[in-house]
Design an enzyme around this catalytic site. Structure first.
Site, PDB file in Angstrom:
ATOM      1  N   ASP A 120      -5.126   0.629  -5.421  1.00  9.59           N
ATOM      2  CA  ASP A 120      -5.454   1.271  -4.145  1.00  9.59           C
ATOM      3  C   ASP A 120      -6.766   2.048  -4.172  1.00  9.59           C
ATOM      4  OD1 ASP A 120      -3.341   0.464  -2.456  1.00  9.59           O
ATOM      5  OD2 ASP A 120      -1.970   1.766  -3.554  1.00  9.59           O
ATOM      6  N   ASP A 178      -1.692  -6.086   1.166  1.00  6.85           N
ATOM      7  CA  ASP A 178      -2.461  -4.851   1.368  1.00  6.85           C
ATOM      8  C   ASP A 178      -3.725  -4.823   0.505  1.00  6.85           C
ATOM      9  OD1 ASP A 178       0.375  -4.820   1.411  1.00  6.85           O
ATOM     10  OD2 ASP A 178       0.469  -2.649   1.532  1.00  6.85           O
TER      11      ASP A 178
HETATM   12  N1  GLY Z   1      -0.442  -0.090   1.256  1.00 11.87           N
HETATM   13  C1  GLY Z   1       0.846   0.453   1.439  1.00 11.87           C
HETATM   14  C2  GLY Z   1       1.342   0.343   2.814  1.00 11.87           C
HETATM   15  O1  GLY Z   1       0.740  -0.266   3.675  1.00 11.87           O
HETATM   16  O2  GLY Z   1       2.396   0.917   3.053  1.00 11.87           O
END
Ligand code: GLY
Length: 398
Positions: A120, A178
């Protein structure tokens, strides 16, 4: 004697008055009332919230089950969004106090550029330092982002052709949709250094995801896990969605935004094609909701009596406002994006000033299956709302 709370109320009243004058002027210039109202609320909420939480050394993320603010640590995946919100609002208003607060919140994230335990880093560093890059003359943001890009590619596996998402769970090599969002920082790093290593990895990851994450109708799985010996996908399913075969709303939003961004960065027509195909799946789903704000999963049982996800709506609006630049018939994308923004700027989703723990939007869903952050404000809903409002304002030339 003026009490602290009275002084605070007077500051808020003055701010509301000043912004009210700006609204009147703007309305005379053809700026719609909903747009001005949304930005005014965002400005008030961010200024007051940022000052209120500054001493905590933590970053606003959402609301706890008891209704208190949930402040996250810098290592949290959401940590970059709050400074990002302050930078975006600063860019839209020129308010120097926001800039000072944005720098101060950014400084909490220093050290995360060495964090190799998460995919992330793009969210965390590019939304915070990336947004501050143009606004500061110092070299430290640049160096920090480049270090972050190095840390991110340490998670790349050439056999799989992707960056590993999570280090927890039973999966051998999980990649979530994501993760497409974290590639933007890698494209930036290659442009900045002239070293194509970062963008090559980003392109490879996008191609692998393009091949394995999508169903025939161009909806996306959430999690695909790979065999690291053969490089082949071994499981396709979900973590935050209703079921392995359902369409988790925010996952679809990440896919739409991710491939639109990859097309911008590469000019690769396959990425544009995929972004349009995802839009072709998402738009009818969005349109079946009266206000264009999706339910947390497009296939959630119990619709319409299930929570919405304003964060998915905001991400989709921002993505469509970019994607419409790259297609011939852009009207539909523009119309849906506008409908989403009008809904999000209405009292149903927009907080009353001074409420909602100073977040801007209400009614997002973090992870319904884990009963975590359901029907609450989420800092990333605010981030993509502000980004979409900025894009909308630029397109409409406000
Ligand atoms: N990237 C984590 C979410 O979208 O919850």
């Amino acid at each position: 004697m003026v009490r602290k709370n009275d002084a605070k109320m007077n500051r808020i009243k003055l701010l509301v008055l000043l912004v009210g004058i700006a609204v009147l002027t703007a309305c005379q210039n053809g700026v719609p009332e909903w747009y001005e109202n949304g930005l005014r609320t965002a400005h008030v909420q961010l200024l007051e919230g940022a000052k209120e939480y500054e001493q905590s050394g933590l970053l606003p993320r959402s609301t706890t089950p008891t209704g208190k603010v949930h402040l996250g640590k810098p290592a949290n995946w959401t940590s970059g969004f709050y400074p990002g919100n302050l930078w975006l609002m600063y860019k839209m208003t020129g308010d120097e106090e926001l800039k000072q607060l944005a720098s101060s919140y950014n400084s909490l994230l220093k050290g995360q550029e060495y964090n190799t335990g998460t995919h992330d880093l793009g969210f965390m560093l590019y939304c915070s330092f990336g947004n501050g890059l143009d606004e500061t003359s110092g070299k430290d943001y640049r160096e920090l982002l480049l270090k972050g890009a190095q840390s991110l590619i340490s998670r790349y596996n050439p056999k799989v052709g992707a960056i590993r998402s999570w280090d927890f769970g039973e999966w051998e090599f999980p990649v979530i949709i994501d993760n497409m969002m974290n590639l933007e920082m890698l494209f930036w790093a290659s442009k900045e250094t002239g070293n194509s290593l970062y963008s090559n990895i980003a392109v490879r990851h996008a191609n692998t995801t393009l091949k394995n994450h999508f169903r025939d109708n161009f909806s996306t799985y959430h999690v695909v896990s790979y065999d690291t010996i053969s490089g082949a996908p071994v499981s396709k399913g979900t973590y935050q969605g209703f079921s392995n075969s359902s369409s988790w709303a925010r996952g679809q939003a990440w896919a739409l935004y991710g491939y639109t961004m990859c097309y911008r960065e590469t000019g690769n027509k396959a990425f544009l094609k995929r972004a349009k195909e995802v839009a072709g799946f998402v738009l009818p789903q969005i349109s079946r909701c009266d206000d264009c704000i999706p339910y947390w999963d497009f296939d959630a049982p119990g619709i319409p009596d299930v929570p919405r996800d304003a964060s998915a709506a905001a991400i989709i609006a921002s993505a469509l406002l970019e994607l419409q630049n790259y297609v011939d018939n852009s009207e539909n994308y523009m119309n849906i994006a506008e409908k989403i923004l009008i809904s999000l700027s209405s009292p149903k989703y927009l907080a009353e000033e001074g409420s909602n723990n100073y977040f801007i939007l209400k009614h997002s869903t973090g992870s319904y299956p884990h009963n975590s952050e359901v029907d609450v404000p989420l800092v990333y809903a605010d981030y993509y709302y502000l980004e979409a409002m900025r894009r909308y304002g630029e397109l409409r030339k406000f």
